[in-house]
Design a protein around this motif. Structure first.
Motif, PDB file in Angstrom:
ATOM      1  N   PRO A  63      -3.801  -0.817   7.707  1.00  0.00           N
ATOM      2  CA  PRO A  63      -3.932  -1.504   6.424  1.00  0.00           C
ATOM      3  C   PRO A  63      -4.799  -0.669   5.480  1.00  0.00           C
ATOM      4  N   LYS A  64      -4.435  -0.667   4.210  1.00  0.00           N
ATOM      5  CA  LYS A  64      -5.207   0.105   3.215  1.00  0.00           C
ATOM      6  C   LYS A  64      -6.696  -0.266   3.265  1.00  0.00           C
ATOM      7  N   GLU A  65      -6.956  -1.539   3.497  1.00  0.00           N
ATOM      8  CA  GLU A  65      -8.340  -2.049   3.438  1.00  0.00           C
ATOM      9  C   GLU A  65      -9.198  -1.563   4.606  1.00  0.00           C
ATOM     10  N   GLY A  89       0.812  -1.222   0.000  1.00  0.00           N
ATOM     11  CA  GLY A  89       0.000   0.000   0.000  1.00  0.00           C
ATOM     12  C   GLY A  89       0.839   1.263   0.000  1.00  0.00           C
ATOM     13  N   THR A  90       1.917   1.254  -0.776  1.00  0.00           N
ATOM     14  CA  THR A  90       2.867   2.383  -0.708  1.00  0.00           C
ATOM     15  C   THR A  90       2.264   3.704  -1.178  1.00  0.00           C
ATOM     16  N   ARG A  91       1.230   3.630  -2.026  1.00  0.00           N
ATOM     17  CA  ARG A  91       0.661   4.896  -2.517  1.00  0.00           C
ATOM     18  C   ARG A  91      -0.060   5.662  -1.419  1.00  0.00           C
ATOM     19  N   ARG A 136      -0.862 -16.274   5.517  1.00  0.00           N
ATOM     20  CA  ARG A 136       0.172 -15.243   5.462  1.00  0.00           C
ATOM     21  C   ARG A 136       0.963 -15.316   4.152  1.00  0.00           C
ATOM     22  N   GLN A 137       1.111 -14.197   3.493  1.00  0.00           N
ATOM     23  CA  GLN A 137       2.069 -14.116   2.381  1.00  0.00           C
ATOM     24  C   GLN A 137       3.325 -13.470   2.976  1.00  0.00           C
ATOM     25  N   HIS A 138       4.393 -14.232   3.067  1.00  0.00           N
ATOM     26  CA  HIS A 138       5.544 -13.749   3.829  1.00  0.00           C
ATOM     27  C   HIS A 138       6.340 -12.674   3.108  1.00  0.00           C
TER      28      HIS A 138
HETATM   29  P1  UTP Z   1      -1.503  -3.201  -5.652  1.00  0.00           P
HETATM   30  O1  UTP Z   1      -0.924  -3.287  -6.989  1.00  0.00           O
HETATM   31  O2  UTP Z   1      -2.550  -2.169  -5.415  1.00  0.00           O
HETATM   32  O3  UTP Z   1      -0.322  -3.034  -4.611  1.00  0.00           O
HETATM   33  O4  UTP Z   1      -2.084  -4.639  -5.302  1.00  0.00           O
HETATM   34  P2  UTP Z   1      -0.367  -2.550  -3.112  1.00  0.00           P
HETATM   35  O5  UTP Z   1       0.883  -3.004  -2.452  1.00  0.00           O
HETATM   36  O6  UTP Z   1      -1.631  -2.951  -2.429  1.00  0.00           O
HETATM   37  O7  UTP Z   1      -0.370  -0.947  -3.205  1.00  0.00           O
HETATM   38  P3  UTP Z   1       0.745   0.086  -3.729  1.00  0.00           P
HETATM   39  O8  UTP Z   1       0.784  -0.081  -5.218  1.00  0.00           O
HETATM   40  O9  UTP Z   1       2.054  -0.213  -3.058  1.00  0.00           O
HETATM   41  O10 UTP Z   1       0.188   1.403  -3.298  1.00  0.00           O
HETATM   42  C1  UTP Z   1      -3.353  -5.075  -5.758  1.00  0.00           C
HETATM   43  C2  UTP Z   1      -3.928  -6.046  -4.745  1.00  0.00           C
HETATM   44  O11 UTP Z   1      -3.084  -7.190  -4.608  1.00  0.00           O
HETATM   45  C3  UTP Z   1      -2.695  -7.371  -3.268  1.00  0.00           C
HETATM   46  C4  UTP Z   1      -2.849  -6.000  -2.617  1.00  0.00           C
HETATM   47  O12 UTP Z   1      -3.046  -6.123  -1.213  1.00  0.00           O
HETATM   48  C5  UTP Z   1      -4.067  -5.451  -3.348  1.00  0.00           C
HETATM   49  O13 UTP Z   1      -5.290  -5.946  -2.792  1.00  0.00           O
HETATM   50  N1  UTP Z   1      -1.288  -7.873  -3.242  1.00  0.00           N
HETATM   51  C6  UTP Z   1      -0.367  -7.309  -4.067  1.00  0.00           C
HETATM   52  C7  UTP Z   1      -0.946  -8.901  -2.396  1.00  0.00           C
HETATM   53  O14 UTP Z   1      -1.779  -9.421  -1.620  1.00  0.00           O
HETATM   54  N2  UTP Z   1       0.349  -9.347  -2.392  1.00  0.00           N
HETATM   55  C8  UTP Z   1       1.297  -8.816  -3.219  1.00  0.00           C
HETATM   56  O15 UTP Z   1       2.460  -9.290  -3.186  1.00  0.00           O
HETATM   57  C9  UTP Z   1       0.920  -7.770  -4.074  1.00  0.00           C
END
Ligand code: UTP
Length: 297
Positions: A27-29, A16-18, A105-107
């Motif tokens: 968490p973004k969610e 969720g770096t954005r 968990r995705q590590h």
């Molecule tokens: P995003 O491309 O939006 O990446 O992932 P992100 O990390 O959530 O956000 P930014 O780009 O850094 O801001 C799309 C979806 O895939 C999940 C994210 O949680 C989101 O729901 N995802 C992405 C994973 O679960 N694991 C990953 O390795 C990558």
């Protein structure tokens, strides 16, 4: 192959770096549209589509997400004492039956494809849905429900698709269309994040999928693709290469990219205006702002 979809994967392990610095600790969610976190919109949509098992692929720092689905005994008893029935009902929607929800968990954030693969043992040999909670879709009939109904007729793999202007294509997976049947298209190929002049169509894939268990086997063998990540798109493209059916579904509704700041703000305005108790005051404020801007120009 069974065509009833009862399991859904919610990949929520991204960084969720954005939305940094907010996502350093939230968490973004869990970010809210009006008064509900993004994840609640995703859960409601899944429930409407008949999903019974909810599988979250999480990572470090997502504890708030797990807590969100728990009961809150103190809060509930306080509301009960005060006779706040409506709020109690709202809280009830956040609870999950024991055993209906699983966390895997995705590590390492190795990509969406890898996140889905992490849930393979819980899916076993059934078709399953994938919902990306940062894509929020306002629709009369919830998007995943539209798709499960269509999927009951077609089988195969199905991705939600939306028309995008050419300059936006490099941000999406884009469909190469074999046959256009209206709300449904059959797909002859898929390209993840193509250059603008190499996009095979204007139909972009967004965060709703219905997938066959074969996808999990494809993911097992997939190497890192675009952006160094293991891409779900590549696993779906392999189905096409193996001559199995893949469809794009043009859903009816408006999708907001709440993973981006602009999309999140647009969703906030739209969902705010759709709430009867807020509409008057909020619309008044927006009109006032527009008038001030016009006067200043
Ligand atoms: P995003 O491309 O939006 O990446 O992932 P992100 O990390 O959530 O956000 P930014 O780009 O850094 O801001 C799309 C979806 O895939 C999940 C994210 O949680 C989101 O729901 N995802 C992405 C994973 O679960 N694991 C990953 O390795 C990558």
């Amino acid at each position: 192959m069974k065509r009833k979809v009862t399991k859904a994967i919610f990949p929520v392990a991204g960084l969720g770096t954005r939305f940094l610095p907010a996502t350093k600790s939230i968490p973004k969610e869990i970010m809210t549209l009006v008064d509900r976190p993004l994840i609640q919109y995703a859960i409601d949509e899944a429930r409407a589509a008949g999903i019974k098992e909810f599988i979250f692929v999480t990572s470090r720092g997502k504890g708030a997400l797990e807590d969100y689905f728990d009961h809150a005994p103190e809060l509930e008893s306080s509301l009960r004492k005060k006779g706040k029935k409506e709020l109690l009902k709202t809280l009830k929607n956040t609870n999950m039956d024991s055993g209906a929800i699983a966390y895997i968990r995705q590590h390492k954030a190795l990509g969406l494809g890898h996140a889905v693969w992490c849930a393979r043992r819980l899916i076993a040999n059934e078709p399953f849905a994938v919902i990306l909670p940062d894509d929020v879709i306002a629709a009369e009939k919830p998007c995943l429900q539209q798709m499960t109904e269509a999927y009951a007729e077609t089988g195969g793999c199905m991705v939600a698709a939306m028309e995008v202007p050419p300059e936006k294509a490099p941000s999406y997976g884009v469909l190469d269309v074999k046959e256009d049947m209206g709300s449904m298209v059959s797909v002859r190929g898929m390209v993840e994040k193509p250059a603008q002049d190499e996009a095979p169509s204007n139909l972009a894939v967004i965060g709703r999928y219905i997938l066959t268990p074969q996808i999990l086997q494809n993911l097992q063998k997939i190497k890192q693709g675009a952006g160094g990540e293991i891409q779900l798109t590549d696993a779906i493209a392999q189905e096409i290469e193996a001559d199995r059916d893949v469809y794009g579904y043009r859903f009816r509704g408006q999708r907001f990219d709440c993973g981006s700041k602009a999309g999140y703000l647009q969703a906030t305005v739209s969902f705010g205006l759709s709430r009867p108790e807020l509409r008057g005051e909020f619309q008044g404020y927006l009109d006032e702002m527009a008038a001030l801007r016009n006067a200043a120009e």
